[in-house]
Design a protein around this motif. Structure first.
Motif, PDB file in Angstrom:
ATOM      1  N   UNK A   1      43.312  29.665  52.558  1.00  0.00           N
ATOM      2  CA  UNK A   1      43.288  30.729  51.557  1.00  0.00           C
ATOM      3  C   UNK A   1      44.250  31.825  52.005  1.00  0.00           C
ATOM      4  N   UNK A   2      45.187  32.197  51.129  1.00  0.00           N
ATOM      5  CA  UNK A   2      46.112  33.300  51.413  1.00  0.00           C
ATOM      6  C   UNK A   2      45.461  34.610  50.987  1.00  0.00           C
ATOM      7  N   UNK A   3      45.437  35.584  51.894  1.00  0.00           N
ATOM      8  CA  UNK A   3      44.670  36.801  51.663  1.00  0.00           C
ATOM      9  C   UNK A   3      45.262  37.667  50.557  1.00  0.00           C
ATOM     10  N   UNK A   4      46.601  37.718  50.435  1.00  0.00           N
ATOM     11  CA  UNK A   4      47.164  38.583  49.390  1.00  0.00           C
ATOM     12  C   UNK A   4      46.722  38.130  48.003  1.00  0.00           C
ATOM     13  N   UNK A   5      46.622  36.822  47.800  1.00  0.00           N
ATOM     14  CA  UNK A   5      46.172  36.296  46.512  1.00  0.00           C
ATOM     15  C   UNK A   5      44.704  36.611  46.262  1.00  0.00           C
ATOM     16  N   UNK A   6      43.867  36.442  47.292  1.00  0.00           N
ATOM     17  CA  UNK A   6      42.434  36.685  47.129  1.00  0.00           C
ATOM     18  C   UNK A   6      42.159  38.164  46.880  1.00  0.00           C
ATOM     19  N   UNK A   7      42.845  39.050  47.588  1.00  0.00           N
ATOM     20  CA  UNK A   7      42.632  40.488  47.391  1.00  0.00           C
ATOM     21  C   UNK A   7      43.021  40.888  45.966  1.00  0.00           C
ATOM     22  N   UNK A   8      44.128  40.334  45.462  1.00  0.00           N
ATOM     23  CA  UNK A   8      44.555  40.639  44.088  1.00  0.00           C
ATOM     24  C   UNK A   8      43.496  40.202  43.073  1.00  0.00           C
ATOM     25  N   UNK A   9      42.945  39.005  43.238  1.00  0.00           N
ATOM     26  CA  UNK A   9      41.895  38.542  42.327  1.00  0.00           C
ATOM     27  C   UNK A   9      40.646  39.411  42.444  1.00  0.00           C
ATOM     28  N   UNK A  10      40.334  39.865  43.673  1.00  0.00           N
ATOM     29  CA  UNK A  10      39.161  40.723  43.859  1.00  0.00           C
ATOM     30  C   UNK A  10      39.340  42.048  43.123  1.00  0.00           C
TER      31      UNK A  10
END
Length: 833
Positions: free
Chosen positions: A680-689
């Motif tokens: 899981x790439x963190x920049x993508x997950x933070x954006x979705x959050x």
């Protein structure tokens, strides 16, 4: 339908050639005319492996969609329709894509085997469930894919594929394993010589254990009792005396030099002699555990027979004994246990170890019963004869009849003390005859001239018999005491087994081993509860010995040699302990169920108390806004209408967030969350959050105030769960930080882990109260329930724990609170790093 056969190539490390070996086996079978197909073959881009696929029919994989990615999986149905004789299925420890028929590939393989299809598969040693944590400790790499050991053990054939660490590193450096850009990192990390040597040893030891188990089963099935020197196994016999610890340590050094398995055995004599204090036996057990040895207690009338029977039963190749503690004179009469064991050991090598207790003298109790009886009857003849000879040669001129009879009297008492009633009576009769013949007037005749002389002889006989009777009673009491001591010792052994955490099968195995039975079982009227040994009796009629427990519900059944009444008394206590263990297990289960009910009731009451206001507030706001919009009495402007609609939307968002947290908390409480760990790439997950924040106002505030500095770091996590975790943490940070203060989301890699931090500059929490943040319904004194019920951080901790990570709170320097999430780094990123 005949079940298919499973052949597994066990690789000691990645790149040793297990897939190549599987394909070579397939080519050999095709050459013999077998119908072979390849369902899953992972070549990993290795040209020589791909070349081996030539001529082998391929079954196309089943393409599965998951999170926008198409992944190939084993098509079980296609293989069943094709029905080949042999199918190749690589990577047995693989986890299937969610949505597949089975969770693991080894379950697919079992379905193929049940259909009568032979399967050839591969697995690496680091993927065995029992070795997973050891491999992680050695290599520093977490192996997410595992296969249960029993799956590999149940294979019809397991072949080890192994090469030396130097050869594997050369293969790696030549580009035969990984691409050129990964070789240097792999050589420095996972493929270090020490790592490869340790993995190789783990594979050899694991496979050796399976071979040893198969050999033991074969010997048992074919009733083979002779020692087969297939593996070094050393048995050390201890008496429990002060020299036992010295002998065990010496035996451990001998075992270490020959890489032998060490087994400590204590033989309890069947007559109850030579009991061992419980404290000393406990020290021996602790010593054996510290030396990685097992301690066994067995009983036997003949110590050497019981010892050799046990050694042959465990297929021992060496036996260690301590030298005898008896004196030289005692050894002249009897060679002792050590010499007898040496003579009857056969193929078992016997080591005699000296110690500080050797040869400290003769002890009457150390003799066997037969030896004591022979000595007593011999003394009944020798002692009077010796006294008669002394009187005749040296004392007849100095003593009268009274003095000479006193010497005979002392001799009879001495015989009575050691021999019992019958030898004493014989000694007294012989003493009277010798005294009458040689020293009573008229001499050399059985005629007695004076009445005093006759009374002297009669009194001598009566007193000797009386003393002997008293001695015999005392001896019986001593034997009874020793017997009771033996029973107490055995009970202590069983009680110790329970106290040291033994479960019911272990207790039954202890009873079977102690009484040298073939099988022991615990049964009730409903059937078998637990057993130890092969072909355990399931009913009282099938057992050689049946002992009823005190609860009138359980029976302890034994199959093997006959047992004495004293043994049955001890086994009655064992049966009670076994029944007690079952009752304890039932009570623990009931207590666990009651605890779960209490926790559920506590959660329900807390939930009702917490949501009583939070559900009504957004509902009331939404209803008021909607009612206003529907009213015909007031004409709203476009701005007022937009504000009322926004109020309705935010109220519904609050309800949605509240219900989501409640549902997540319930899922965590019943343990139904199963993370799907992926990169899981963190920049993508933070954006979705950020996009999924609870209300429109919070989303706008988060977009303006949250500063993200995570770079290209990736973690091994469930993207959905991690998104919920970050959304909750960012939500709290935005709510409680000043309006103009930013909220930072950062990520930093540290070794094999990634630390994700959510930093705010809000009021923080009192020192020492950080951990209470994660308790359900805990708001640390915040009385404003309009923003939630305090479940968000509880859900955060539950999700992070489920993904194999940790989360904690710490003060932000300068004021505020920092939430720190620690998750494993992505495996591929670890390797590249």
């Amino acid at each position: 339908m005949k079940r298919g056969q499973l052949r597994i190539y066990l690789g000691a490390a990645p790149g040793v050639g297990k897939t190549f070996s599987m394909l070579s086996e397939a080519q050999r079978r095709i050459a013999r005319g077998r119908d072979v197909v390849a369902a899953v073959v992972e070549t990993h881009g290795r040209s020589k492996t791909a070349e081996m696929l030539a001529g082998i029919e391929r079954i196309p994989p089943r393409m599965m969609e998951y999170r926008g990615t198409t992944l190939p999986e084993l098509d079980v149905e296609a293989v069943l329709r094709r029905r080949p004789t042999v199918v190749l299925v690589d990577e047995l420890a693989h986890t299937n894509v969610p949505g597949s028929k089975h969770e693991k590939r080894w379950q697919d393989v079992r379905e193929l085997l049940d259909a009568g299809i032979d399967v050839v598969s591969t697995v690496n040693v680091q993927h065995l469930e029992s070795l997973n944590d050891v491999v992680e400790q050695i290599t520093g790499v977490v192996q997410r894919e595992t296969v249960p050991d029993w799956v590999v053990r149940s294979a019809d054939q397991v072949e080890l594929v192994d090469i030396t660490p130097e050869a594997l590193r050369r293969r790696l450096s030549h580009g035969n394993v990984y691409a050129a850009d990964k070789v240097d990192a792999a050589l420095r990390k996972y493929f270090r010589p020490g790592n490869l040597t340790a993995l190789r040893e783990l594979a050899l030891l694991w496979l050796a254990d399976q071979v040893d188990a198969a050999l033991a089963k074969y010997r048992e099935d074919h009733h083979i009792t002779d020692t087969w020197e297939a593996r070094e196994r050393l048995v050390v016999a201890v008496t429990g005396g002060p020299e036992s610890e010295t002998i065990v340590r010496r035996a451990s050094r001998i075992a270490a030099k020959s890489s032998a398995e060490l087994i400590v055995v204590h033989v309890v004599r069947g007559d109850g002699l030579a009991g061992v204090p419980t404290q000393r036996l406990a020290r021996l057990r602790d010593l054996a555990t510290g030396l990685d040895a097992s301690l066994h207690t067995i009983t036997g009338e003949k110590v050497h027979t019981a010892l050799l029977d046990f050694a042959r039963q465990v297929n021992a190749t060496q036996l260690v004994l301590g030298t005898s503690r008896r004196s030289r004179w005692a050894r002249m009469l009897d060679e002792g246990i050590g010499a007898t064991v040496v003579q009857e050991s056969g193929k078992i090598d016997v080591h005699m170890v000296t110690h500080e207790e050797s040869g400290k003298g003769f002890r009457w109790s150390s003799l066997t019963r037969r030896e004591r009886q022979l000595g007593s009857w011999s003394a009944a003849i020798i002692v009077p004869s010796l006294i008669c000879l002394i009187n005749a040669l040296w004392l007849d001129d100095w003593l009268d009849l009274g003095g000479e009879s006193s010497l005979f009297f002392i001799g009879v008492i001495a015989v009575a003390l050691f021999g019992g009633v019958a030898p004493a009576a014989l000694s007294a009769l012989l003493s009277g005859v010798l005294l009458n013949w040689f020293f009573t007037e008229p001499r050399y005749s059985l005629t007695i001239d004076q009445l005093d002389n006759f009374l002297t002889i009669v009194v001598l006989l009566l007193v000797a018999v009386a003393v002997a009777a008293l001695v015999d009673v005392a001896a019986k009491r001593t034997r009874e005491a020793r017997k009771a001591s033996r029973q107490a010792e055995l009970l202590a052994v069983f009680a110790g087994a329970v106290l040291h955490g033994a479960d019911l099968p272990d207790l039954l195995e202890k009873a079977r081993e102690t009484y040298r039975q073939d099988a022991v079982s615990l049964v009730t009227d409903e059937g078998l509860v637990a057993s130890a040994g092969e072909h355990a009796p399931r009913a009282v009629i099938d057992a050689d010995t049946a002992v009823e427990a005190g609860d009138d519900l359980h029976w302890l059944l034994l199959r093997g040699g006959p047992l004495t009444s004293a043994d049955r008394m001890v086994l009655g206590a064992v049966a009670n302990q076994a029944a007690g263990l079952l009752q304890q297990q039932q009570l623990r289960q009931e207590a666990s169920a009651a605890q779960a009910v209490m926790e559920a009731d506590k959660l329900r009451r807390a939930l009702l108390s917490a949501v009583s206001h939070d559900l009504r507030t957004p509902l009331a706001a939404a209803k008021a806004a909607v009612s206003s919009l529907r009213s015909d009495d007031v004409e709203f402007s476009a701005e007022d209408t937009a504000e009322l609609l926004e109020t309705t939307e935010e109220s519904v968002d609050q309800l949605t967030a509240l219900v989501g947290n409640l549902l997540d908390s319930s899922r965590l409480a019943v343990g139904v969350i199963t993370p799907q760990l992926r990169r899981v790439y963190l920049d993508e997950v933070v954006h979705h959050a950020l996009m999924g924040m609870g209300t429109r106002g919070l989303r706008r505030a988060a977009m303006n105030r949250v500063k993200v500095e995570v770079g290209t770091v990736s973690v091994s996590a469930d993207s959905g769960l991690l998104e919920r975790v970050l959304a909750n943490l960012i939500d709290n940070a935005v709510r409680y930080s000043p309006v103009d203060a930013p909220v930072w989301v950062r990520a930093e890699r540290t070794g094999r882990h990634v630390a994700i931090t959510v930093v705010d500059s809000g009021p923080g929490v009192p020192t020492g109260m950080e951990d209470q943040l994660f308790e359900p319904f805990q708001r640390l004194g915040d009385r404003d329930n309009s923003t939630g019920v305090g479940l968000g951080l509880s859900v955060v901790r539950g999700f992070v724990d489920a993904m194999g990570g940790t989360v904690h709170a710490e003060p932000t320097p300068g004021g505020g609170l920092t939430m720190v999430i620690d998750l494993p780094a992505d495996d591929e990123e670890q390797e590249n790093a």
